[in-house]
Design a protein around this motif. Structure first.
Motif, short mmCIF file in Angstrom:
data_model
loop_
_atom_site.label_atom_id
_atom_site.label_comp_id
_atom_site.label_asym_id
_atom_site.label_seq_id
_atom_site.Cartn_x
_atom_site.Cartn_y
_atom_site.Cartn_z
N ASN A 69 0.84 -1.20 0.00
CA ASN A 69 0.00 0.00 0.00
C ASN A 69 0.87 1.24 0.00
O ASN A 69 1.72 1.40 0.87
CB ASN A 69 -0.88 0.02 1.25
CG ASN A 69 -1.97 -1.03 1.16
OD1 ASN A 69 -2.90 -0.92 0.37
ND2 ASN A 69 -1.84 -2.07 1.96
N CYS A 70 0.64 2.11 -0.96
CA CYS A 70 1.37 3.37 -0.99
C CYS A 70 0.84 4.27 0.13
O CYS A 70 -0.36 4.47 0.25
CB CYS A 70 1.18 4.04 -2.35
SG CYS A 70 1.87 5.70 -2.43
N PRO A 71 1.75 4.83 0.95
CA PRO A 71 1.27 5.68 2.06
C PRO A 71 0.79 7.05 1.59
O PRO A 71 0.16 7.77 2.34
CB PRO A 71 2.51 5.80 2.95
CG PRO A 71 3.67 5.57 2.05
CD PRO A 71 3.20 4.65 0.96
N TYR A 72 1.09 7.42 0.33
CA TYR A 72 0.71 8.75 -0.16
C TYR A 72 -0.67 8.75 -0.81
O TYR A 72 -1.52 9.56 -0.48
CB TYR A 72 1.76 9.27 -1.15
CG TYR A 72 3.14 9.32 -0.53
CD1 TYR A 72 3.45 10.25 0.45
CD2 TYR A 72 4.12 8.40 -0.91
CE1 TYR A 72 4.70 10.29 1.04
CE2 TYR A 72 5.38 8.43 -0.33
CZ TYR A 72 5.67 9.38 0.65
OH TYR A 72 6.89 9.40 1.24
N CYS A 73 -0.87 7.80 -1.77
CA CYS A 73 -2.16 7.78 -2.47
C CYS A 73 -3.06 6.65 -1.98
O CYS A 73 -4.18 6.51 -2.43
CB CYS A 73 -1.94 7.66 -3.98
SG CYS A 73 -1.26 6.07 -4.50
N ARG A 74 -2.56 5.81 -1.07
CA ARG A 74 -3.32 4.70 -0.48
C ARG A 74 -3.64 3.60 -1.48
O ARG A 74 -4.46 2.73 -1.22
CB ARG A 74 -4.65 5.18 0.15
CG ARG A 74 -4.48 6.30 1.13
CD ARG A 74 -4.19 5.77 2.52
NE ARG A 74 -3.65 6.83 3.38
CZ ARG A 74 -2.90 6.61 4.45
NH1 ARG A 74 -2.59 5.37 4.78
NH2 ARG A 74 -2.45 7.60 5.17
N GLY A 133 8.77 2.26 -6.25
CA GLY A 133 8.12 3.45 -6.79
C GLY A 133 6.65 3.14 -6.99
O GLY A 133 6.31 2.11 -7.58
N CYS A 134 5.79 3.98 -6.50
CA CYS A 134 4.34 3.75 -6.61
C CYS A 134 3.95 3.56 -8.08
O CYS A 134 4.43 4.26 -8.96
CB CYS A 134 3.59 4.94 -6.01
SG CYS A 134 1.80 4.73 -6.08
N LYS A 135 3.06 2.58 -8.31
CA LYS A 135 2.64 2.28 -9.68
C LYS A 135 1.52 3.17 -10.18
O LYS A 135 1.18 3.15 -11.36
CB LYS A 135 2.18 0.82 -9.77
CG LYS A 135 3.32 -0.18 -9.84
CD LYS A 135 2.77 -1.57 -10.10
CE LYS A 135 3.86 -2.60 -10.21
NZ LYS A 135 3.29 -3.96 -10.29
N ASN A 136 0.92 3.89 -9.28
CA ASN A 136 -0.17 4.78 -9.66
C ASN A 136 0.42 5.93 -10.50
O ASN A 136 1.25 6.69 -10.02
CB ASN A 136 -0.83 5.33 -8.38
CG ASN A 136 -1.98 6.29 -8.69
OD1 ASN A 136 -2.12 6.78 -9.81
ND2 ASN A 136 -2.78 6.54 -7.68
N PRO A 137 0.00 6.05 -11.76
CA PRO A 137 0.61 7.07 -12.65
C PRO A 137 0.41 8.50 -12.15
O PRO A 137 1.16 9.40 -12.52
CB PRO A 137 -0.06 6.85 -14.01
CG PRO A 137 -1.19 5.93 -13.77
CD PRO A 137 -1.01 5.25 -12.45
N ARG A 138 -0.59 8.72 -11.30
CA ARG A 138 -0.80 10.08 -10.76
C ARG A 138 0.01 10.32 -9.49
O ARG A 138 -0.03 11.40 -8.94
CB ARG A 138 -2.28 10.30 -10.48
CG ARG A 138 -3.13 10.40 -11.74
CD ARG A 138 -4.56 10.82 -11.43
NE ARG A 138 -5.22 9.92 -10.49
CZ ARG A 138 -5.83 8.79 -10.85
NH1 ARG A 138 -5.85 8.44 -12.12
NH2 ARG A 138 -6.39 8.02 -9.96
N CYS A 139 0.72 9.29 -9.04
CA CYS A 139 1.48 9.41 -7.78
C CYS A 139 2.96 9.21 -8.06
O CYS A 139 3.74 10.16 -8.01
CB CYS A 139 0.94 8.40 -6.77
SG CYS A 139 1.87 8.34 -5.23
N ARG A 140 3.34 7.98 -8.37
CA ARG A 140 4.73 7.67 -8.75
C ARG A 140 5.77 7.95 -7.67
O ARG A 140 6.95 8.02 -7.95
CB ARG A 140 5.14 8.45 -10.02
CG ARG A 140 4.37 8.06 -11.24
CD ARG A 140 5.13 7.05 -12.05
NE ARG A 140 4.40 6.62 -13.24
CZ ARG A 140 4.32 5.35 -13.62
NH1 ARG A 140 4.90 4.41 -12.92
NH2 ARG A 140 3.66 5.02 -14.69
ZN LIG Z 1 1.14 6.29 -4.54
#
Ligand SMILES: [Zn+2]
Length: 90
Positions: free
Chosen positions: A19-24, A69-76
């Motif tokens: 779980n990404c702590p920034y975008c969840r 590295g977060c996989k969410n393209p809006r986060c990364r």
């Molecule tokens: Zn993220």
């Protein structure tokens, strides 16, 4: 004798859900592991101490990655891996 001599080393990747702590966001990440597989027999040159330690040695693996590295393209954003065991016996 270096304890590494008891093992055959190789690298492996295994998926883990983080779980990404920034975008969840929860995504599956391929994490890299160092696999240390115990050899069938002690290498030559072993003494009594090596024999005793080798008898207790077990195959195991240790996590090499500490960030992804977060996989969410809006986060990364890169974040620390947590909630994953960093060492496991095989
Ligand atoms: Zn993220």
């Amino acid at each position: 004798m270096d304890e590494r001599a008891y093992y055959t080393e190789s690298q492996a990747t295994k998926p883990a859900t983080l779980n990404c702590p920034y975008c969840r966001g929860a995504e599956s990440y391929e994490l890299r592991w160092m696999v240390r597989k115990k050899k069938d027999r002690l290498p030559s040159g072993a003494d009594e101490r090596d024999r005793a330690k080798f008898a207790k040695a077990q195959s195991y693996m240790v996590l090499l990655d500490d960030k992804v590295g977060c996989k969410n393209p809006r986060c990364r954003r890169p974040f620390d891996i947590s909630g994953v065991k960093t060492m496991a016996f095989l």
